[in-house]
Scaffold this active site. Sequence first.
Site, PDB file in Angstrom:
ATOM      1  N   LEU A 140      41.740  43.101  32.119  1.00 13.58           N
ATOM      2  CA  LEU A 140      40.621  43.285  31.669  1.00 13.58           C
ATOM      3  C   LEU A 140      40.057  42.498  30.514  1.00 13.58           C
ATOM      4  O   LEU A 140      40.924  42.108  29.507  1.00 13.58           O
ATOM      5  CB  LEU A 140      40.574  44.913  31.021  1.00 13.58           C
ATOM      6  N   ASP A 141      39.197  41.627  31.071  1.00 16.56           N
ATOM      7  CA  ASP A 141      38.593  40.511  29.773  1.00 16.56           C
ATOM      8  C   ASP A 141      39.527  39.648  29.687  1.00 16.56           C
ATOM      9  O   ASP A 141      39.291  39.118  28.455  1.00 16.56           O
ATOM     10  CB  ASP A 141      37.734  41.129  28.654  1.00 16.56           C
ATOM     11  N   GLU A 142      40.296  38.998  30.279  1.00 16.49           N
ATOM     12  CA  GLU A 142      41.447  38.119  29.859  1.00 16.49           C
ATOM     13  C   GLU A 142      41.441  36.979  31.052  1.00 16.49           C
ATOM     14  O   GLU A 142      42.191  36.221  31.195  1.00 16.49           O
ATOM     15  CB  GLU A 142      42.834  38.831  30.125  1.00 16.49           C
TER      16      GLU A 142
END
Length: 196
Positions: free
Chosen positions: A127-129
């Site tokens: 997530l969001d990486e």
Amino acid sequence: MNDILYRWRIGALPIDIVGVVSNHLDYQKVVVNHDIPFHYIPVTRQTKAEAEARQMAIIRDTGADLVVLARYMQILSDEMCQQMSGRIINIHHSFLPSFKGANPYKQAFERGVKLIGATSHYVTADLDEGPIIEQDTVRVTHAQSPEDYISLGRDVESQVLSRAIHAHIHKRVFLNGGKTVVFPASPGSYASERMG
């Protein structure tokens, strides 16, 4: 989404929008008024796998090359992220990696930050990486309210997302492991006859 539709309409984003898939009906009228197919697929914990299967069918059936997540507050499955690797762009309302999760502007306000920003990246199972395509910031001061942060943040989010889409559609973004190499735009690539 309104910003993307506007840029598309004036030719600043030379793309074919083949449809909008949403888990709510808030923007159905806006989308339909642009003569774009609107697909409502509600998502719950129990229906998540079925909803993603329907989404993937729409992507296949329309021949979509790119999926843009704009206010789609659902975590995509590992399988969908792998199938669509390098073809899903998300906008994060923060200058990643700081202030993840809910209420990033409130967190930023409470911490007294002097810059807020946005990050557009390819979606991965983490997530969001995902590999970052575009980022930008805007300066804020102690004299501004959390509502000011939100308003300024929305502007920078719209700009960052449209620049990321522009870079992707012009094939200026190359994945390099967990990072990207983004080449500058060619002269005139932002111009459009419809823009005047």
